[in-house]
Design a protein around this motif. Sequence first.
Motif, PDB file in Angstrom:
ATOM      1  N   GLY A 281       0.825  -1.202   0.000  1.00  0.00           N
ATOM      2  CA  GLY A 281       0.000   0.000   0.000  1.00  0.00           C
ATOM      3  C   GLY A 281       0.858   1.251   0.000  1.00  0.00           C
ATOM      4  O   GLY A 281       1.836   1.357  -0.754  1.00  0.00           O
ATOM      5  N   PRO A 282       0.533   2.227   0.854  1.00  0.00           N
ATOM      6  CA  PRO A 282       1.303   3.479   0.882  1.00  0.00           C
ATOM      7  C   PRO A 282       2.745   3.305   1.321  1.00  0.00           C
ATOM      8  O   PRO A 282       3.567   4.209   1.156  1.00  0.00           O
ATOM      9  CB  PRO A 282       0.520   4.343   1.877  1.00  0.00           C
ATOM     10  N   ASP A 283       3.079   2.149   1.886  1.00  0.00           N
ATOM     11  CA  ASP A 283       4.458   1.895   2.326  1.00  0.00           C
ATOM     12  C   ASP A 283       5.347   1.384   1.205  1.00  0.00           C
ATOM     13  O   ASP A 283       6.532   1.122   1.417  1.00  0.00           O
ATOM     14  CB  ASP A 283       4.468   0.888   3.483  1.00  0.00           C
ATOM     15  N   CYS A 296      10.692  -0.593  -2.315  1.00  0.00           N
ATOM     16  CA  CYS A 296      10.687   0.599  -3.164  1.00  0.00           C
ATOM     17  C   CYS A 296       9.457   1.427  -2.799  1.00  0.00           C
ATOM     18  O   CYS A 296       8.335   0.924  -2.824  1.00  0.00           O
ATOM     19  CB  CYS A 296      10.646   0.220  -4.641  1.00  0.00           C
ATOM     20  N   ARG A 297       9.707   2.696  -2.459  1.00  0.00           N
ATOM     21  CA  ARG A 297       8.594   3.562  -2.047  1.00  0.00           C
ATOM     22  C   ARG A 297       8.684   4.899  -2.771  1.00  0.00           C
ATOM     23  O   ARG A 297       9.773   5.484  -2.880  1.00  0.00           O
ATOM     24  CB  ARG A 297       8.641   3.804  -0.538  1.00  0.00           C
ATOM     25  N   ALA A 330      13.086  -3.147 -11.870  1.00  0.00           N
ATOM     26  CA  ALA A 330      11.710  -3.543 -12.182  1.00  0.00           C
ATOM     27  C   ALA A 330      10.754  -2.969 -11.146  1.00  0.00           C
ATOM     28  O   ALA A 330       9.650  -2.514 -11.482  1.00  0.00           O
ATOM     29  CB  ALA A 330      11.596  -5.062 -12.230  1.00  0.00           C
ATOM     30  N   ALA A 331      11.150  -2.999  -9.865  1.00  0.00           N
ATOM     31  CA  ALA A 331      10.309  -2.434  -8.806  1.00  0.00           C
ATOM     32  C   ALA A 331      10.139  -0.930  -8.987  1.00  0.00           C
ATOM     33  O   ALA A 331       9.045  -0.386  -8.784  1.00  0.00           O
ATOM     34  CB  ALA A 331      10.913  -2.738  -7.444  1.00  0.00           C
ATOM     35  N   ILE A 332      11.215  -0.249  -9.380  1.00  0.00           N
ATOM     36  CA  ILE A 332      11.146   1.196  -9.610  1.00  0.00           C
ATOM     37  C   ILE A 332      10.208   1.498 -10.779  1.00  0.00           C
ATOM     38  O   ILE A 332       9.335   2.375 -10.692  1.00  0.00           O
ATOM     39  CB  ILE A 332      12.551   1.770  -9.882  1.00  0.00           C
ATOM     40  N   GLU A 366      12.592   6.018  -3.075  1.00  0.00           N
ATOM     41  CA  GLU A 366      13.694   5.582  -2.229  1.00  0.00           C
ATOM     42  C   GLU A 366      13.691   4.070  -2.177  1.00  0.00           C
ATOM     43  O   GLU A 366      12.637   3.440  -2.225  1.00  0.00           O
ATOM     44  CB  GLU A 366      13.591   6.175  -0.814  1.00  0.00           C
ATOM     45  N   ILE A 367      14.869   3.491  -2.066  1.00  0.00           N
ATOM     46  CA  ILE A 367      15.036   2.042  -1.950  1.00  0.00           C
ATOM     47  C   ILE A 367      15.617   1.741  -0.581  1.00  0.00           C
ATOM     48  O   ILE A 367      16.685   2.259  -0.204  1.00  0.00           O
ATOM     49  CB  ILE A 367      15.976   1.475  -3.031  1.00  0.00           C
TER      50      ILE A 367
END
Length: 370
Positions: A281-283, A296-297, A330-332, A366-367
């Motif tokens: 979610g938001p995290d 990754c946020r 990929a996450a980014i 940010e990672i």
Amino acid sequence: MNAVTDREKEILDIIRKDPMISQKDIAEMLGITRSSVAVHIANLMKKGAVKGKGYVLDDESYVTVIGGCNMDISGSPYGKLSGRDSNPGSVTFSPGGVGRNIAENLARLGLPVKLISVVGDDESGRRLLEETRAAGVDVSHIRKITGESTGIYLSVLDEDKDMYIAVSSMEIYDKLDTSYLLDKMPILERSRVSVFDANLSYDVIETALGMAQKNMKYLDTVSITKALRIKDLIGRFDCIKPNRLEAEAISGISAEGHSGLLKNADHFHEIGVSKVFISLGPDGTFFSDGTDRGICRALKVDIRSATGAGDAFLAGAVYAETEGFDIRDAAIFGTGASLINLASSDTINKNTSVESINKIMEGNYEINRI
């Protein structure tokens, strides 16, 4: 294959929808001369995009998506959502369905994509086919059934534009059975990547997995109930994207905190899954390939509607697969795809593109490696 021009891409899109179309008909659709079409097709043949008679296409890199295709109805209150009461607000209708959403996002990212699904022969079904085709998805493998109602997903958002409650009417998916799927075996067998959503029956997913065993296979688990229905098939996927609650339900392990996320990732890797994304979610999104692990946020998020954001993430991850990205990138990229979607009131943001995703992620993430 050498790069194609914009005009050649238009011609390829037309040929994908109708491989036996005449040059005259292509010319009339594009408002150019037949001789110009002939030149473009000759160039496409030289570039290896078209292989000759019947315009056989070089589709070695296409993605097949097998999953839901339904109409989304979404209500959003103007103020704070009040339970058991009539809330003034806005209501939108838009094409949806997890599989269909992923397919459209992939098409908007420039990937050739074929969708295997089912709709009713009604107004919603016709609109879904028309708009999905217009977005660039090959819809020729969608089954249309007379006398059945197209699937409906009805959601109510809260004041934060997040889903508060939803009702889904998806009985028509029972009509996408193994016998229909067997007719589509060549499509699945030749895919570079096959993407599944858990809306379909156990038998259909198991059969499709057998057909796509040589492909990279991605799964969107959709919901706890649907994920549990195919729990013993999870290890046959190369990549899965559950949310935290779905991951816990499948693994039987708490996904709270970094320790819980790592334990869930270890469980999935042990049963055969090579890449794991868990939505927080938001995290942000937890990612793991067994070696590189982290969260990754996004730093800045503009939310107009959360509907379809997870589908956009998975489409971004599939695009990353075709481009050879590592799991961190990929996450980014997937996070960027979801941000683009969150900023739209529609289920799919029509401005989705590789360029728009790269732009929105510049300095906006940010990672946290764990």
